[in-house]
Design an enzyme around this catalytic site. Structure first.
Site, short mmCIF file in Angstrom:
data_model
loop_
_atom_site.label_atom_id
_atom_site.label_comp_id
_atom_site.label_asym_id
_atom_site.label_seq_id
_atom_site.Cartn_x
_atom_site.Cartn_y
_atom_site.Cartn_z
N TYR A 97 0.88 -1.17 0.00
CA TYR A 97 0.00 0.00 0.00
C TYR A 97 0.91 1.21 0.00
O TYR A 97 2.08 1.12 -0.35
CB TYR A 97 -0.90 -0.12 1.25
CG TYR A 97 -2.06 0.84 1.33
CD1 TYR A 97 -2.98 0.94 0.31
CD2 TYR A 97 -2.25 1.62 2.47
CE1 TYR A 97 -4.05 1.82 0.40
CE2 TYR A 97 -3.32 2.49 2.57
CZ TYR A 97 -4.22 2.59 1.53
OH TYR A 97 -5.27 3.45 1.62
N ARG A 149 -6.39 9.74 -10.99
CA ARG A 149 -5.72 10.46 -9.89
C ARG A 149 -5.24 9.43 -8.89
O ARG A 149 -5.87 9.18 -7.89
CB ARG A 149 -6.70 11.47 -9.25
CG ARG A 149 -6.10 12.48 -8.35
CD ARG A 149 -5.70 11.93 -6.97
NE ARG A 149 -6.76 11.84 -6.01
CZ ARG A 149 -6.82 10.88 -5.07
NH1 ARG A 149 -5.90 9.94 -4.98
NH2 ARG A 149 -7.82 10.85 -4.23
N LYS A 183 -5.94 -1.98 -2.12
CA LYS A 183 -7.07 -1.70 -1.22
C LYS A 183 -7.76 -3.01 -0.85
O LYS A 183 -8.15 -3.23 0.30
CB LYS A 183 -8.09 -0.78 -1.90
CG LYS A 183 -7.57 0.61 -2.19
CD LYS A 183 -7.90 1.57 -1.07
CE LYS A 183 -7.23 2.92 -1.30
NZ LYS A 183 -7.37 3.85 -0.19
N GLU A 227 -12.60 4.63 -6.43
CA GLU A 227 -11.29 4.98 -5.87
C GLU A 227 -10.45 5.75 -6.88
O GLU A 227 -10.31 5.33 -8.05
CB GLU A 227 -10.57 3.67 -5.50
CG GLU A 227 -9.28 3.85 -4.71
CD GLU A 227 -9.55 4.33 -3.28
OE1 GLU A 227 -10.38 3.72 -2.60
OE2 GLU A 227 -8.90 5.30 -2.85
N ASP A 228 -9.85 6.80 -6.42
CA ASP A 228 -8.84 7.54 -7.19
C ASP A 228 -9.30 7.95 -8.59
O ASP A 228 -8.56 7.83 -9.57
CB ASP A 228 -7.52 6.76 -7.22
CG ASP A 228 -6.84 6.80 -5.85
OD1 ASP A 228 -7.47 7.25 -4.88
OD2 ASP A 228 -5.66 6.39 -5.73
N ASP A 238 -14.40 6.16 -1.75
CA ASP A 238 -13.44 6.08 -0.66
C ASP A 238 -12.72 7.40 -0.42
O ASP A 238 -12.46 7.79 0.73
CB ASP A 238 -12.43 4.98 -1.00
CG ASP A 238 -11.46 4.72 0.14
OD1 ASP A 238 -11.90 4.73 1.30
OD2 ASP A 238 -10.27 4.50 -0.14
N ASP A 239 -12.38 8.11 -1.48
CA ASP A 239 -11.59 9.34 -1.32
C ASP A 239 -12.40 10.47 -0.71
O ASP A 239 -11.88 11.28 0.04
CB ASP A 239 -11.01 9.77 -2.67
CG ASP A 239 -10.08 8.70 -3.20
OD1 ASP A 239 -9.04 8.48 -2.57
OD2 ASP A 239 -10.43 8.06 -4.20
N ASN A 248 -0.54 11.62 -0.27
CA ASN A 248 0.19 10.37 -0.49
C ASN A 248 0.87 10.38 -1.85
O ASN A 248 0.44 11.11 -2.73
CB ASN A 248 -0.81 9.19 -0.45
CG ASN A 248 -1.36 8.97 0.93
OD1 ASN A 248 -0.63 9.04 1.92
ND2 ASN A 248 -2.66 8.68 1.01
N ASN A 292 -5.42 7.60 7.41
CA ASN A 292 -5.59 7.00 6.08
C ASN A 292 -6.89 6.21 6.06
O ASN A 292 -7.19 5.50 7.03
CB ASN A 292 -4.41 6.06 5.79
CG ASN A 292 -4.40 5.60 4.35
OD1 ASN A 292 -5.33 4.95 3.89
ND2 ASN A 292 -3.37 5.98 3.63
#
Ligand SMILES: NC(=O)C1=CN([C@@H]2O[C@H](COP(=O)(O)OP(=O)(O)OC[C@H]3O[C@@H](n4cnc5c(N)ncnc54)[C@H](O)[C@@H]3O)[C@@H](O)[C@H]2O)C=CC1
Ligand SMILES: CC(=O)C(=O)O
Ligand SMILES: [Mg+2]
Length: 591
Positions: free
Chosen positions: A99, A164, A182, A253-254, A276-277, A423, A469
């Protein structure tokens, strides 16, 4: 229940082929004969303990973190249970290798380290590209890494489009490391069955010139297209996933921030999903903030906090929204008053209503109107104006909280709250050591990627940085939702996950001024988070699992009669439903 002869023979055949059932050198001699693999393994029969010991020695002998990542991927894709034993038992050592921070490097290098992550026939995740649109259903069904048991359909998908990845920007299909990483934390942190996880990377092209020019880049060689193309592809993917797996929980995610907010808005009320973000991060940072408020309560009444977000994307706005809820729910503030405690900064400076540029939709709600025509560009100017008690970094600008900035915060506050949350590690706005030194050890600190502990030179006291996190939230949130089976994830469920995490600290952790529990306790913490989420789902009338509904009612009665700790029965039930590497009966090799 005893197995029929045919079932036993099938299991035996599968052990020989499956990276999940694989026992490698622990396969008993009699079983090797039955499987007709005698001679194909070295003669020694080893214990699982010894296998683990060798794997750890080999891991530690690798000279770079990327080599360690590759070694662990290979292990996971050849011997699932041994990999998860390592991860679960040595979580603090191995999490940073699968991770953040190492997954960042692995994503950047993905097209270069591929295909050395898995043997033939084993696939780390599912790629869905724009070209697959006409045939999505069949392609989704192609991903079946554990074909030996048809009941093992995916329960959770983590989906990215690579646009991203952490703070590293658009990495295109190289972002696959993120859903894979994840989902490993879902397994380690909350005992989701690894066979029921589905990592997905969507390929809609990439705007990363470096990737497009790289001969090894493994995605489509085209730039990203219009929003219309994006949303219609996403619609097709989500719709088809739900057709193939109607109970699937989807974690977005992302995605780039603009798309992330739109996707959430589109699907939150009709699809079993969360972002999640925005939401996971919102919850985890609210949780750390609740504990930071407790630590500073002597000097600052909660309602007098002034919170400055450096960065105004999906993560910052997600956290700001959770804090807004917190001040209203826990401190009885009105929405308008709570909003006044929050300031956002982006590349153009303080986000104000009259700044002269067209604000992205997600910033409008928090844009300040009380700046009396003044605009503030640099962080220093903004700090002098806002005089924040808390500075929260979500800008992906490594080192931007300079010594001068940190000292400014220390002058303004006895215990400044400083959370450099970007991160991976190189993108953190400052390090723990820098924050400790600049604030004379007074900082209340959490970062997105874990920093080492700091020993105060004067006293020898060891100080523990927090890791703010979302990995403390999504495993428990996901597990709770899967057990209670609502059709949607609501804001209240997210909020409850945050407060459960905040109150999961042990007396020892509180005495060490920790903001988050020790990572080694993640399974217990996830069980508490999952239980709080389940109770909320039941209270909202959204639960569809009868056993869970009965358990919550029973715990409520116990609670009313004041006979025991809250939700003990539920937490136990959640823990009993966690997958573990040693649980499978057929590993005793007596088939
Ligand atoms: N700790 C955690 O659990 C999480 C951390 N993150 C991290 O947060 C970071 C941001 O993520 P998103 O909000 O989704 O990304 P984003 O790219 O949408 O947001 C970045 C924001 O920073 C601002 N920014 C960039 N450079 C700046 C500068 N020099 N001065 C002022 N503002 C600047 C941008 O205007 C933008 O508002 C990433 O590094 C990501 O890895 C994200 C989610 C969870
Ligand atoms: C932790 C996480 O989700 C991120 O940095 O995007
Ligand atoms: Mg993320």
């Amino acid at each position: 229940m005893s197995k029929t002869v045919n079932e036993k023979i099938n299991i035996a055949k599968n052990i020989a082929k499956s990276h999940y059932l694989n026992q490698a050198t622990s396969t008993a001699l009699v079983l090797r004969d039955q499987l007709q693999i005698t001679g194909l393994l070295p003669p020694a029969v080893e214990t699982f303990d010894l296998q683990k010991k060798r794997a750890l020695i080999q891991l530690r002998a690798k000279s770079t973190e990327l080599e360690k990542y590759i070694f662990l991927a290979w292990l996971r894709n050849t011997n699932v249970r041994l990999f998860y034993r390592l991860l679960i038992e040595d979580l603090e050592e191995i999490t940073p290798l699968i991770y953040t921070p190492t997954v960042g490097t692995a994503c950047q290098e993905y097209s270069h380290i591929y295909p050395f992550l898995a043997p033939p026939g084993v696939h780390d995740g599912l790629f869905l590209s724009l070209n697959d649109l006409p045939n999505l259903k069949n392609i989704i069904k192609n991903y079946n890494p554990y074909p030996f048991d048809e009941s093992l359909t995916p329960q959770i998908a983590v989906i990215t489009d690579g646009s991203r990845i952490l703070g590293l920007g658009d990495l295109g299909v190289n972002g696959m490391g993120i859903p894979v990483g994840k989902l490993q934390l879902y397994v380690a942190g909350a005992g989701i069955d690894p066979r029921r996880t589905l990592p997905i990377t969507l390929d809609l092209g990439t705007n990363n010139e470096h990737n497009l020019k790289d001969q090894f880049y493994l995605g489509l060689r085209r730039k990203r297209g219009s929003d219309k193309e994006f949303f219609s592809f996403l619609d097709a993917v989500v719709k088809t996933l739900r057709e193939v797996y109607p109970e699937l929980l989807i974690q977005f995610e992302d995605f780039s921030s603009e798309h992330a907010f739109e996707l959430l808005k589109k699907y939150r009320d009709n699809t079993f999903c969360f972002n999640d973000d925005i939401q996971g991060t919102g919850a985890v940072i609210l949780s750390g903030f609740i504990n930071a408020v407790r630590l500073t309560a002597k000097d600052i009444p909660p309602k007098e906090h002034r919170i400055l977000f450096f960065g105004a994307g999906s993560a910052a706005v997600g956290v700001a929204k959770q804090l807004l809820e917190f001040f209203q729910i826990e401190h009885g503030m009105t929405e308008a008053d709570a909003k006044k405690l929050l300031w956002l900064v982006d590349t153009k400076g303080l986000v104000t209503f009259d700044r002269g540029d067209k604000l992205a939709d997600h910033k409008v709600y928090f844009a300040r109107k009380d700046n009396e025509g003044q605009q503030f560009k640099s962080l220093t100017e903004v700090i002098d104006y806002v005089r924040p008690t808390a500075l929260i970094g979500f800008s992906s600008q490594g080192g931007i909280f300079t010594e001068e900035i940190l000292k400014k915060l220390a002058r303004l506050n006895k215990n400044p709250i400083i959370f450099p949350l970007s991160n991976p590690k190189n993108n953190a706005e400052c390090t723990f050591e820098q924050a400790m030194k600049a604030t004379n050890n007074q900082v209340i600190f959490a970062s997105g990627t874990m920093f080492p502990t700091y020993t105060e030179p004067e006293t020898g006291r060891v100080r523990y940085p927090g890791q703010g996190n979302n990995m403390y939230i999504f495993p428990g949130l996901g597990l709770g939702a899967l057990l209670a089976k609502p059709r949607i994830i609501t804001d209240k469920q997210i909020y409850k996950s945050a407060s459960a995490l905040a109150y999961s600290l042990t007396d020892e952790e509180i005495s060490l001024d920790m903001l988050y529990p020790k990572l080694t306790r993640i399974r217990r913490v996830s069980a508490e988070v999952a239980s709080a989420v389940i109770v909320q789902i039941v209270e909202e009338g959204l639960a569809r699992d009868e056993e869970v509904i009965a358990l919550v009612k029973n715990d409520l009665e116990v609670l009313k009669a004041n006979k025991g700790p809250q939700w003990e029965g539920l937490v136990r039930f959640v823990e009993e439903n966690m997958w573990d590497y040693g649980r499978e009966k057929y590993f005793d090799s007596k088939i």
